[in-house]
Scaffold this active site. Structure first.
Site, PDB file in Angstrom:
ATOM      1  N   LYS A  78       0.865  -1.181   0.000  1.00 10.28           N
ATOM      2  CA  LYS A  78       0.000   0.000   0.000  1.00 10.28           C
ATOM      3  C   LYS A  78       0.909   1.241   0.000  1.00 10.28           C
ATOM      4  O   LYS A  78       1.764   1.390   0.839  1.00 10.28           O
ATOM      5  CB  LYS A  78      -0.879  -0.019   1.263  1.00 10.28           C
ATOM      6  CG  LYS A  78      -2.074   0.871   1.206  1.00 10.28           C
ATOM      7  CD  LYS A  78      -3.132   0.437   2.237  1.00 10.28           C
ATOM      8  CE  LYS A  78      -4.369   1.303   2.096  1.00 10.28           C
ATOM      9  NZ  LYS A  78      -5.486   0.828   2.943  1.00 10.28           N
ATOM     10  N   GLU A 101     -19.105  -3.829  10.725  1.00 11.05           N
ATOM     11  CA  GLU A 101     -19.940  -2.980  11.578  1.00 11.05           C
ATOM     12  C   GLU A 101     -21.027  -3.780  12.281  1.00 11.05           C
ATOM     13  O   GLU A 101     -21.339  -3.518  13.444  1.00 11.05           O
ATOM     14  CB  GLU A 101     -20.574  -1.862  10.739  1.00 11.05           C
ATOM     15  CG  GLU A 101     -19.619  -0.740  10.339  1.00 11.05           C
ATOM     16  CD  GLU A 101     -18.770  -1.075   9.132  1.00 11.05           C
ATOM     17  OE1 GLU A 101     -18.954  -2.152   8.533  1.00 11.05           O
ATOM     18  OE2 GLU A 101     -17.901  -0.255   8.786  1.00 11.05           O
ATOM     19  N   ARG A 131     -25.493  -0.254   7.721  1.00 15.19           N
ATOM     20  CA  ARG A 131     -25.572  -1.690   7.408  1.00 15.19           C
ATOM     21  C   ARG A 131     -25.785  -2.512   8.674  1.00 15.19           C
ATOM     22  O   ARG A 131     -26.050  -3.705   8.608  1.00 15.19           O
ATOM     23  CB  ARG A 131     -24.379  -2.175   6.617  1.00 15.19           C
ATOM     24  CG  ARG A 131     -23.083  -2.195   7.311  1.00 15.19           C
ATOM     25  CD  ARG A 131     -22.010  -2.945   6.518  1.00 15.19           C
ATOM     26  NE  ARG A 131     -22.026  -2.705   5.077  1.00 15.19           N
ATOM     27  CZ  ARG A 131     -21.155  -3.261   4.219  1.00 15.19           C
ATOM     28  NH1 ARG A 131     -20.222  -4.063   4.678  1.00 15.19           N
ATOM     29  NH2 ARG A 131     -21.202  -3.039   2.934  1.00 15.19           N
TER      30      ARG A 131
HETATM   31  C1  LIG Z   1     -18.678  -0.933   5.200  1.00 15.38           C
HETATM   32  C2  LIG Z   1     -17.475  -0.015   5.164  1.00 15.38           C
HETATM   33  N1  LIG Z   1     -16.920   0.365   6.332  1.00 15.38           N
HETATM   34  C3  LIG Z   1     -15.860   1.208   6.334  1.00 15.38           C
HETATM   35  C4  LIG Z   1     -15.351   1.687   5.158  1.00 15.38           C
HETATM   36  C5  LIG Z   1     -14.211   2.695   5.167  1.00 15.38           C
HETATM   37  N2  LIG Z   1     -13.052   2.184   4.410  1.00 15.38           N
HETATM   38  C6  LIG Z   1     -12.798   2.608   3.184  1.00 15.38           C
HETATM   39  S1  LIG Z   1     -11.472   1.854   2.535  1.00 15.38           S
HETATM   40  C7  LIG Z   1     -11.202   0.980   3.969  1.00 15.38           C
HETATM   41  C8  LIG Z   1     -10.054   0.032   4.080  1.00 15.38           C
HETATM   42  C9  LIG Z   1     -10.193  -1.025   3.017  1.00 15.38           C
HETATM   43  O1  LIG Z   1      -9.115  -1.949   3.147  1.00 15.38           O
HETATM   44  P1  LIG Z   1      -8.837  -2.935   1.940  1.00 15.38           P
HETATM   45  O2  LIG Z   1     -10.117  -3.571   1.512  1.00 15.38           O
HETATM   46  O3  LIG Z   1      -7.760  -3.829   2.375  1.00 15.38           O
HETATM   47  O4  LIG Z   1      -8.397  -1.994   0.734  1.00 15.38           O
HETATM   48  P2  LIG Z   1      -7.012  -1.179   0.618  1.00 15.38           P
HETATM   49  O5  LIG Z   1      -7.348   0.246   0.960  1.00 15.38           O
HETATM   50  O6  LIG Z   1      -6.022  -1.788   1.538  1.00 15.38           O
HETATM   51  O7  LIG Z   1      -6.603  -1.323  -0.826  1.00 15.38           O
HETATM   52  C10 LIG Z   1     -12.171   1.268   4.894  1.00 15.38           C
HETATM   53  C11 LIG Z   1     -12.238   0.690   6.254  1.00 15.38           C
HETATM   54  C12 LIG Z   1     -15.975   1.271   3.964  1.00 15.38           C
HETATM   55  N3  LIG Z   1     -15.547   1.731   2.762  1.00 15.38           N
HETATM   56  N4  LIG Z   1     -17.034   0.426   3.998  1.00 15.38           N
HETATM   57 MG   LIG Z   2      -5.759  -3.736   2.210  1.00 19.60          MG
END
Ligand SMILES: Cc1ncc(C[n+]2csc(CCOP(=O)(O)OP(=O)(O)O)c2C)c(N)n1
Ligand SMILES: [Mg+2]
Ligand SMILES: CC(=O)[C@@H](O)[C@H](O)COP(=O)(O)O
Length: 603
Positions: free
Chosen positions: A262, A345, A373
């Site tokens: 990342k 959540e 959700r």
């Molecule tokens: C239901 C939900 N909760 C919280 C978020 C906030 N959020 C956006 S991106 C993220 C992290 C996502 O991690 P990952 O799937 O590993 O993707 P990366 O950013 O590492 O590529 C979060 C918690 C969201 N998008 N959806």
């Molecule tokens: Mg990730």
């Protein structure tokens, strides 16, 4: 003089990628990183998730034929590369601006885009549905879901995995494993897979990718009916492409596990221990002030730490967003009492009820939009059991550049319908602090909802403690009942109305469920009542007030229409919705004119 044409300038559609040499692809990846770093540095947005998927996205568009083949990006914040490669390079400078490119996929923008909302863990469910349809119509279209390791900690993802595996549908699930959500990803399935299938920790399995991918029928994914290829180095474009081509030939569900970094290629992001510069705020137009302006999130953070210092039963739960909801200092002070449950959540809410049942005082800190959700869990796990859980609902109301999937507009309409759930809406930092302390003394579930951004520089008529609403100014023509941050614009609207000779009372409702009987009793005595809320105008606080005032004047509902609101600057969006002083005053004047015309008509 013509500007130097870059390789990126020549990519108008994904087909333009097909003829590039390995060296040109490497050069293109560098140009893409430079472009993303420049634009995000200027406008804000999601930096490191996109820097981590440059090679992966190029390989996906070389192997699969989008949009004939379907690329489903889970959570969607990592699709800047996808947008640059699918004809939006010229518009990229408009990213996240009003009327500009969305920060997430947008079907309106491109035929290559599918999942518009940024709510995680959904891609495999969409993939199941589409694959069933293609299977039933013998459509030779591949379905590819790109799912982050964080998104894979969300329960819905497991539902998709199980169904696709049980049906044996030829879906390709690309697990983009960078080990992080914001913080390091908890309960990482990818580690489980590596250990289960190879009895080796992921870090050692990373060495394995040099030996090339191997289908692996055992392990966690195998148990669900998925073949498994990987883990492979997600920045080795040749290997990623080879593995994706192998997966594309398979007629069964297959996970392609790519290990990415990342923030790859940006030293500051790679070194950011908190969140790898997951998202970057737009540069501030005003000079940095000292001290930093106080935000609702920082007030919550400080108040929670004080509460935890007083009461060892106070624990806090986050769904993979410790920094965003203000828990980093709490975690440093009380590491054993901070629980990051991953992108989960629903689990967070019900685990909090379990904590309360066992004698703790849990606080769930979560964005309004993401909490939705978990409505069933709030209603029937927390509400039905009357469990003393406090929900700190951040980013409530209009939130700004993240657009329709991030505005927190449904919490008032939904949460005020949970029997026994107390709902507070602070209009200042001091109110937020008081409400949190008070909520932790209540013996039932409580919500405190507050917006993104800074608290008012000074409280409007600081209030006594307790649940009661408070009257800001006395009058006799119009009664404005303000919810949360709408107190400021309502008070300013009252000043405008008074210059028109309209005597206006403003109430800061503070507690919107149950409604304060003092405010309601007072409101009954006015010919015109208006409720001002940055939530849905129908079904929210105004509807509750209308029910409470039934038989007397029906209140004006000054809120947000039930529609998806665009991305933009929060203040501009609020003004466009008539939720600024001018808009509120205009609505009230209009109602008064109609009332006066009606009175004349009766004579
Ligand atoms: C239901 C939900 N909760 C919280 C978020 C906030 N959020 C956006 S991106 C993220 C992290 C996502 O991690 P990952 O799937 O590993 O993707 P990366 O950013 O590492 O590529 C979060 C918690 C969201 N998008 N959806
Ligand atoms: Mg990730
Ligand atoms: C994609 C996502 O859901 C988050 O990263 C969000 O963009 C953060 O929002 P804030 O800027 O309000 O912290």
């Amino acid at each position: 003089m013509t500007e130097t044409t870059t390789l990126l300038d020549t990519i108008r559609t994904p087909q333009d990628l097909r003829d590039l040499t390995a060296d040109e692809l490497t050069a293109l990846a560098g140009e893409i990183r430079d472009e993303i770093i420049q634009i995000v540095s200027e406008r804000g947005g999601h930096l490191s998730p996109n820097l981590g998927v440059v090679e992966l996205t190029i390989a996906l568009h070389r192997v699969f034929d989008s949009p004939q083949d379907v690329l489903l990006w889970d959570t969607g914040h990592q699709t800047y590369v996808h947008k640059l490669l699918t004809g939006r390079r010229d518009a990229f400078a408009t990213l996240r601006r009003p009327g500009g490119l969305s920060g997430f996929p947008s079907q309106e923008e491109s035929e290559h885009d599918w999942i518009e909302n940024s709510h995680a863990s959904t891609a495999l469910s969409y993939a199941h549905g589409m694959a069933e349809a293609f299977e039933s119509s013998d459509a030779a279209r591949r379905v590819v879901a790109i799912v982050g390791d964080g998104a894979l900690t969300g329960g819905l993802a497991y539902e998709g995995l199980a169904n696709i595996g049980a049906r044996g549908l030829p879906v390709v699930a690309v697990l983009n494993d960078n080990g992080r959500s914001y913080a390091p990803t908890v309960s990482r399935l990818s580690v489980v897979e590596a250990e289960t299938s190879n009895c080796r920790p992921l870090i050692r399995a990373r060495e394995r990718h040099a030996a090339g991918p191997s289908a692996n029928p055992s392990g966690f994914f195998g148990a669900l009916g998925w073949a498994y290829l990987g883990p492979v180095d997600g920045h080795d474009l040749t290997t990623v492409e080879q593995t994706l081509r192998a997966a594309a030939q398979m007629s069964e569900p297959v996970v392609v596990h790519v290990v990415t970094k990342k923030g790859r290629g940006h030293v500051a992001a790679e070194r950011d221990e908190e969140k790898r510069m997951h998202d970057v705020a737009p540069p501030s137009s005003s000079p940095p002030s000292d001290p930093r302006p106080e935000t609702y999130t920082r007030v919550f953070s400080s108040a929670l730490i004080d509460a935890a210092a007083r009461d060892s039963r106070v624990h806090v739960i986050t769904a993979a967003m410790p920094g965003s909801v203000g828990l980093l200092e709490f975690e440093r002070r009380f590491p054993a009492r901070m629980h990051d449950v991953g992108l989960a959540e629903q689990h967070a809410v019900t685990a909090a009820v379990g904590m309360a049942w066992a004698g703790l005082r849990p606080v769930v800190a979560v964005f309004s939009t993401f909490l939705m959700r978990a409505f069933d869990q709030i209603n029937l796990d927390a509400g039905l059991h009357g469990a003393p859980v406090v929900f700190a609902v951040d980013r409530a109301g209009i939130t700004g550049s993240d657009g329709p999937s991030h505005h927190g507009l449904w919490d008032l309409a939904l949460l005020t319908k949970v029997p026994g759930l107390t709902v507070f809406a602070p209009s200042s930092g001091s109110e937020l602090r008081q409400m949190l302390g008070f909520a932790l003394t209540l013996d039932g579930p409580t919500v405190i909802r507050y917006p993104k951004g800074t608290v008012p520089s000074q409280d409007i008529d600081p209030a006594p403690t307790g649940r009661s609403a408070r009257r800001v100014r006395a009058g006799e023509d119009v009664c404005l009942l303000a919810v949360g941050r709408m107190l400021g614009p309502a008070a300013e609207a009252a000043d405008l109305l008074r210059t028109d000779g309209v005597a206006t009372t403003v109430w800061d409702l503070r507690c919107v469920a149950p409604l304060d009987p003092t405010a309601i009793a007072d409101a009954r005595s006015y010919p015109l009542v208006a409720v001002v809320e940055d939530g849905l105008a129908v079904g929210g606080v105004a509807s509750a007030v209308a029910a409470a005032l039934s038989g007397t004047t029906a209140p004006l509902h000054i809120g947000v229409p039930c529609a998806y609101q665009p991305q933009g600057e929060t203040d501009v969006l609020l003004a466009d919705l008539g939720l600024d002083a001018r808009g509120i005053a205009a609505r009230v004047r209009g109602a008064l004119d109609r009332t006066n015309r009606g009175a004349h008509a009766v004579r």
